[in-house]
Enzyme design. Structure first.
Site, PDB file in Angstrom:
ATOM      1  N   GLY A 278       9.331   1.776   5.192  1.00  0.00           N
ATOM      2  CA  GLY A 278       8.852   3.036   5.758  1.00  0.00           C
ATOM      3  C   GLY A 278       9.597   4.282   5.318  1.00  0.00           C
ATOM      4  CD  GLU A 320      10.285  -6.432   5.406  1.00  0.00           C
ATOM      5  OE1 GLU A 320      10.354  -7.652   5.557  1.00  0.00           O
ATOM      6  OE2 GLU A 320       9.546  -5.697   6.100  1.00  0.00           O
ATOM      7  N   PRO A 321      11.641  -1.730   1.522  1.00  0.00           N
ATOM      8  CG  PRO A 321      13.076  -0.918  -0.145  1.00  0.00           C
ATOM      9  CD  PRO A 321      12.952  -1.988   0.916  1.00  0.00           C
ATOM     10  N   GLY A 322       8.769  -0.194   0.141  1.00  0.00           N
ATOM     11  CA  GLY A 322       7.695  -0.343  -0.845  1.00  0.00           C
ATOM     12  C   GLY A 322       7.493   0.999  -1.514  1.00  0.00           C
ATOM     13  NE  ARG A 323       5.222   5.686   2.053  1.00  0.00           N
ATOM     14  CZ  ARG A 323       3.954   5.680   2.478  1.00  0.00           C
ATOM     15  NH1 ARG A 323       3.048   6.399   1.872  1.00  0.00           N
ATOM     16  NH2 ARG A 323       3.608   4.971   3.535  1.00  0.00           N
ATOM     17  NE  ARG A 360      -0.815   6.841   1.047  1.00  0.00           N
ATOM     18  CZ  ARG A 360      -0.214   7.961   1.355  1.00  0.00           C
ATOM     19  NH1 ARG A 360      -0.264   8.978   0.526  1.00  0.00           N
ATOM     20  NH2 ARG A 360       0.467   8.079   2.470  1.00  0.00           N
ATOM     21  CE1 TYR A 364      -3.412   5.531   6.385  1.00  0.00           C
ATOM     22  CE2 TYR A 364      -3.064   5.862   4.035  1.00  0.00           C
ATOM     23  CZ  TYR A 364      -3.270   5.020   5.108  1.00  0.00           C
ATOM     24  OH  TYR A 364      -3.297   3.673   4.898  1.00  0.00           O
ATOM     25  CB  CYS A 391     -22.485   9.784  -3.076  1.00  0.00           C
ATOM     26  SG  CYS A 391     -23.207   9.918  -4.688  1.00  0.00           S
ATOM     27  CE1 TYR A 421       1.313   0.233   1.307  1.00  0.00           C
ATOM     28  CE2 TYR A 421       2.794   2.100   1.049  1.00  0.00           C
ATOM     29  CZ  TYR A 421       2.560   0.812   1.477  1.00  0.00           C
ATOM     30  OH  TYR A 421       3.562   0.111   2.088  1.00  0.00           O
TER      31      TYR A 421
HETATM   32  N1  LLP Z   1       7.549  -3.926   5.877  1.00  0.00           N
HETATM   33  C1  LLP Z   1       6.520  -4.050   6.722  1.00  0.00           C
HETATM   34  C2  LLP Z   1       6.558  -5.092   7.741  1.00  0.00           C
HETATM   35  C3  LLP Z   1       5.429  -3.179   6.629  1.00  0.00           C
HETATM   36  O1  LLP Z   1       4.422  -3.298   7.485  1.00  0.00           O
HETATM   37  C4  LLP Z   1       5.410  -2.185   5.629  1.00  0.00           C
HETATM   38  C5  LLP Z   1       4.276  -1.284   5.490  1.00  0.00           C
HETATM   39  C6  LLP Z   1       6.495  -2.105   4.748  1.00  0.00           C
HETATM   40  C7  LLP Z   1       7.559  -2.989   4.916  1.00  0.00           C
HETATM   41  C8  LLP Z   1       6.561  -1.119   3.628  1.00  0.00           C
HETATM   42  O2  LLP Z   1       6.487   0.200   4.046  1.00  0.00           O
HETATM   43  P1  LLP Z   1       6.789   1.375   2.977  1.00  0.00           P
HETATM   44  O3  LLP Z   1       8.272   1.323   2.663  1.00  0.00           O
HETATM   45  O4  LLP Z   1       5.969   1.129   1.768  1.00  0.00           O
HETATM   46  O5  LLP Z   1       6.373   2.616   3.692  1.00  0.00           O
HETATM   47  N2  LLP Z   1      -1.269   2.357   3.523  1.00  0.00           N
HETATM   48  C9  LLP Z   1      -0.313   3.251   4.168  1.00  0.00           C
HETATM   49  C10 LLP Z   1       0.999   2.554   4.411  1.00  0.00           C
HETATM   50  C11 LLP Z   1       0.859   1.323   5.239  1.00  0.00           C
HETATM   51  C12 LLP Z   1       2.173   0.640   5.394  1.00  0.00           C
HETATM   52  C13 LLP Z   1       2.022  -0.649   6.102  1.00  0.00           C
HETATM   53  N3  LLP Z   1       3.232  -1.373   6.208  1.00  0.00           N
HETATM   54  C14 LLP Z   1      -0.117   4.476   3.284  1.00  0.00           C
HETATM   55  O6  LLP Z   1      -0.786   4.585   2.263  1.00  0.00           O
HETATM   56  O7  LLP Z   1       0.657   5.372   3.628  1.00  0.00           O
END
Ligand code: LLP
Length: 463
Positions: A278, A320-323, A360, A364, A391, A421
């Site tokens: 997050g 758990e960083p993704g973004r 997005r 959002y 469309c 995402y």
């Molecule tokens: N760990 C868990 C358990 C999660 O549910 C998530 C994201 C992450 C890690 C990774 O979060 P990040 O670091 O990437 O923010 N589609 C939305 C984001 C949904 C995130 C859901 N869970 C967007 O485009 O902003």
């Protein structure tokens, strides 16, 4: 989000519409390093380059729209997270942000672990050779087949999300003669997004088992009794695009409180805490994300302090960083198709993609930046809305931004910070074909996810 009102004195357009948008940058040709991947710049002709390759060349070779990913930047950011957390903590890249086999191999090489949340993500991870013990398996409704596959593969942890799942996973593990390491995902009553967090009643959502009312403690109690489960820790994920660490502070306090209760009741000190992902990134110049080393330091201090207070051994932390890893590493390259000035309002710039490659903004109200990429321009800024070709009037890629007033069909524009995402949430709406992901590194480009074709679409249509 922080947006400044447009200053008095309209530029280019005679009248600017009401609203709040960031004032045009002094130099529209400048590329703010906060929002662009590390190796992005402009060449002597003013063309945007990444990894030493001009976007004009990429567009010619791979077409548009395309996601262009800076591999060196991805590896830099992955390594920065790994290094910041050191050997006493684990970094699990959240594959939901963007996953492909190349990405899995980069993560493996850079020493990161991987969080997957579906059978499809698990299959991708395993097929690219990620060692199963470095995979965490998430999800609030894992199917029996997914659970069995994960247990058989020997994933390092399954994150349990409900009372039913505690029993299901234990049953599968026992029937396979295994003891599955698990974490229990709890909701701590904290929800955090961007600059703010709220610590009230955010148990009212589908993930996790609420701490409130002793439910999380009951989940641990039941899981500890089952032979098929090895309860290694507690998991908490509080939100998305977070800049303010105070939400994590409250979450850590509450998770450690549960660890203490578990120790007092069962005499067991659980070894791990996962604080989820997050962490926010810069989508526009107004955003100020924290560096991984600041985040690592803050989280480790919070957990250590809380554990000292509770007289507990400090558990191993994971995140758990993704973004924060993949988001800034890619931009979407589009070709401008039409430029439509609406008198007294703004100019609509239509590109060859849209909500099918970036949902997005529609979903959002997300904010993005945009730049003219195939050349520079000294023309006056004009207020634009970058829209797609779908469309639907909500098909907006960038809601409010400034581009040079001489923008014309055939120009290439690029939207930065689309690594997370966007491809992973892309759709075939209007039978659009999902764009490729092209990875660029040291002057070489290669497709890591190819563009969909009409044959791909028709192959599924067996009618
Ligand atoms: N760990 C868990 C358990 C999660 O549910 C998530 C994201 C992450 C890690 C990774 O979060 P990040 O670091 O990437 O923010 N589609 C939305 C984001 C949904 C995130 C859901 N869970 C967007 O485009 O902003």
């Amino acid at each position: 989000m922080s947006r400044s009102a447009h200053p008095a004195g309209p530029r280019h357009a005679d009248v600017l519409p009401e609203g709040h948008y960031t004032a045009p940058a002094d130099d529209l040709n400048a590329l703010d390093p906060k929002v662009w991947a590390h190796t992005v710049g402009r060449d002597a002709d003013g063309v945007v380059t990444v990894g030493g390759i001009a976007v004009t060349q990429l567009a010619e070779e791979y077409g548009t729209p395309a996601y262009i990913l800076d591999e060196a930047d991805f590896r830099d950011r992955a390594r920065a997270w790994r290094t910041a957390f050191g050997t006493d903590a684990d970094v699990f890249y959240a594959g939901k942000a963007f996953l492909s086999r190349a990405v899995v191999r980069w993560l493996d090489e850079e020493g990161l672990n991987l969080d997957v949340c579906s059978g499809g993500e698990l299959a991708t991870a395993l097929s690219a050779g990620m060692p199963a013990e470095r995979i965490a398996f998430h999800g609030n409704n894992k199917s029996p087949e997914e659970i069995e596959r994960a247990v058989r593969a020997g994933v390092g942890r399954i994150v349990l999300d409900s009372f039913q799942e505690i029993v299901r996973v234990a049953h599968v593990a026992e029937s396979l003669g295994k003891r599955q390491p698990v974490q229990i995902r709890i909701t701590v009553g904290v929800e955090a997004h961007t600059h703010e967090f709220i610590a009230t009643a955010h148990e009212d959502q589908k993930f996790g088992i609420p701490l409130a009312g002793g439910q999380a403690a009951e989940a641990v109690r039941r899981a500890l009794q089952l032979d098929g489960l090895d309860v290694i820790g507690i998991h908490s994920h509080i939100g998305s695009q977070i800049f303010d660490m105070s939400g994590f502070e409250v979450a850590a306090h509450r998770v450690v409180g549960l660890l203490k209760d578990v120790r007092d009741e069962h005499g067991v000190e659980l070894a791990e805490i996962d604080l989820g992902g997050g962490l926010g990134i810069a989508y526009t110049s107004d955003d100020d994300p924290r560096e991984p080393h600041e985040i690592a330091k803050a989280l480790s201090e919070i957990v250590t302090r809380e554990c000292e207070g509770a007289r507990l051994r400090t558990p191993r932390i994971s995140v758990e960083p993704g973004r924060a890893i993949v988001g800034p590493t890619a931009f979407t390259l589009y070709e401008v198709g039409t430029v439509k000035p609406l008198e007294g309002l703004r100019t609509y710039v239509s590109v060859d993609g849209g909500m099918s490659d970036n949902i997005r903004t529609a979903l959002y109200d997300a904010e993005y930046s945009v730049a003219l990429a195939s050349r520079t321009s000294d023309a006056e800024p004009m207020l634009v809305r970058v829209v797609g070709k779908h469309c639907e009037s909500g098909d907006i890629v960038v809601k409010d931004a400034f581009l040079p007033g001489d923008l014309a069909p055939g120009d290439l524009i690029a939207v930065p910070a689309t690594g997370a995402y966007c491809r992973s949430m892309a759709s075939n709406y209007n039978h659009a074909m999902r764009p490729p992901v092209v990875a660029v590194r040291d002057g070489a480009a290669r497709v890591i996810v190819r563009r969909e074709t009409e044959e791909d679409l028709l192959r599924l249509d067996v009618g």
